[in-house]
Design an enzyme around this catalytic site. Sequence first.
Site, PDB file in Angstrom:
ATOM      1  N   GLY A 229       0.818  -1.215   0.000  1.00 49.77           N
ATOM      2  CA  GLY A 229       0.000   0.000   0.000  1.00 49.77           C
ATOM      3  C   GLY A 229       0.841   1.249   0.000  1.00 49.77           C
ATOM      4  O   GLY A 229       2.052   1.194  -0.232  1.00 49.77           O
ATOM      5  N   ASN A 230       0.219   2.366   0.230  1.00 55.49           N
ATOM      6  CA  ASN A 230       0.966   3.626   0.316  1.00 55.49           C
ATOM      7  C   ASN A 230       0.362   4.507   1.409  1.00 55.49           C
ATOM      8  O   ASN A 230      -0.633   4.143   2.029  1.00 55.49           O
ATOM      9  CB  ASN A 230       0.985   4.336  -1.043  1.00 55.49           C
ATOM     10  CG  ASN A 230      -0.402   4.678  -1.522  1.00 55.49           C
ATOM     11  OD1 ASN A 230      -1.069   5.534  -0.953  1.00 55.49           O
ATOM     12  ND2 ASN A 230      -0.870   3.979  -2.555  1.00 55.49           N
TER      13      ASN A 230
END
Length: 421
Positions: A229-230
């Site tokens: 993810g980020n």
Amino acid sequence: MLLPGLWCVMESYVSEVRGETVDKPKVVLGVSGGIAAYKACELLRRLTESGHDVRAVPTASALHFVGAATWSALSGHPVSTEVWDDVHEVPHVRIGQHADLVVVAPATADLLAKAAHGLADDLLTNTLLTARCPVVFAPAMHTEMWEHPATQENVATLRRRGAVVIEPAVGRLTGVDTGKGRLPDPAEIFEVCRRVLARGVREPDLAGRHVVVSAGGTREPLDPVRFLGNRSSGKQGYALARTAAARGARVTLIAANTGLPDPAGVDVVQVGTAVQLREAVLKAAADADAVVMAAAVADFRPETYATGKIKKKDGQDPDPIVLTRNPDILAEISADRARPGQVVVGFAAETDDVLANGRTKLRRKGCDLLVVNEVGERRTFGSEENEAVVLGADGTETPVPHGPKEALAEIVWDLVTPRLT
Ligand code: CTP
């Protein structure tokens, strides 16, 4: 000879020396009948102490919570709830006509309904009908009342007409309940009032338009418990959605893993991965006038998904994670516009050579505008503020100074609107 402008400045200076209030911005503080009425006293204080001339207009129900003496003492003006007092001064018309800003805090579900439908059965609702200045509502109520379709439609109506409706906060409500519906902090309402006063009345210049905004960050699953993810919080995309709705647009917000409450009056589509985001954006973009890709989309996803949790094996190195490319949604919608004249906006978060990388990216993606900002571990992600430069495919460059994400959102729409055909 004195120039007219200089004359005004001198006159205002003389009035200030005499302690008069002629040039102070005139704010009407409407207070409707909710327990949070006591917090409006602090808002009143902040407004008067920062040089505003405030007239408090409580409803009769509001006086059950905080009495007229408090409003009168804090504002320095007489207080009435009815149109029948001081009739010779026609207060039901004058107060609204002379206001530079009306702020209603707390705004109950009942007050929002009356305002949306133009009812005028007391001094505050009459004032709302006669005011031609910006109007801010700070709702406070129980979660069920806020989420009820009737309230949501009333909020959407008010926003379509140009009113600013602040999202209620999440937290402790009256009694033991918690949830969405708390009056936002008076300091926050005060900041909104200051921004709105500085900006003035705004036409709903996106009325009749459909805009699509993506927000948040995609998650690419490795197994049932892990993902790549980020750090995108989604707050900038939500600010874009809220401001577009306030400017009259029909808004579809494609939200990837934000955990943020849905903005009132906005259609929200929840997605998880880049592939799901692409599908939702393409669907919504089919009849959109503008698409703003504020989401942080993962460029790669694990090539394989393990249906069971990946276990470590004693004495063995972990298996490498093989990645595969995700579709570039921004490049795709820019190259293949769903409608002629559709405006496409991208965002670029960069850590180095911010502007040079931004210009290259704008060309590569083929969008009309690219909002470029510098990011780092402690910059932008999750914060309430942002700073950026908006690059145009036509060679324009619009620097946006450090400020709230809503301010950047307004500038993005300011740049989109003239490009709409
Ligand atoms: N974007 C997209 N699809 C992707 C990657 C990014 O639509 N697969 C969009 C983002 O929503 C954003 C813009 O493209 O509006 C720029 O995102 P960014 O991550 O900065 O660009 P990348 O193409 O990933 O460029 P790079 O990794 O080379 O910096």
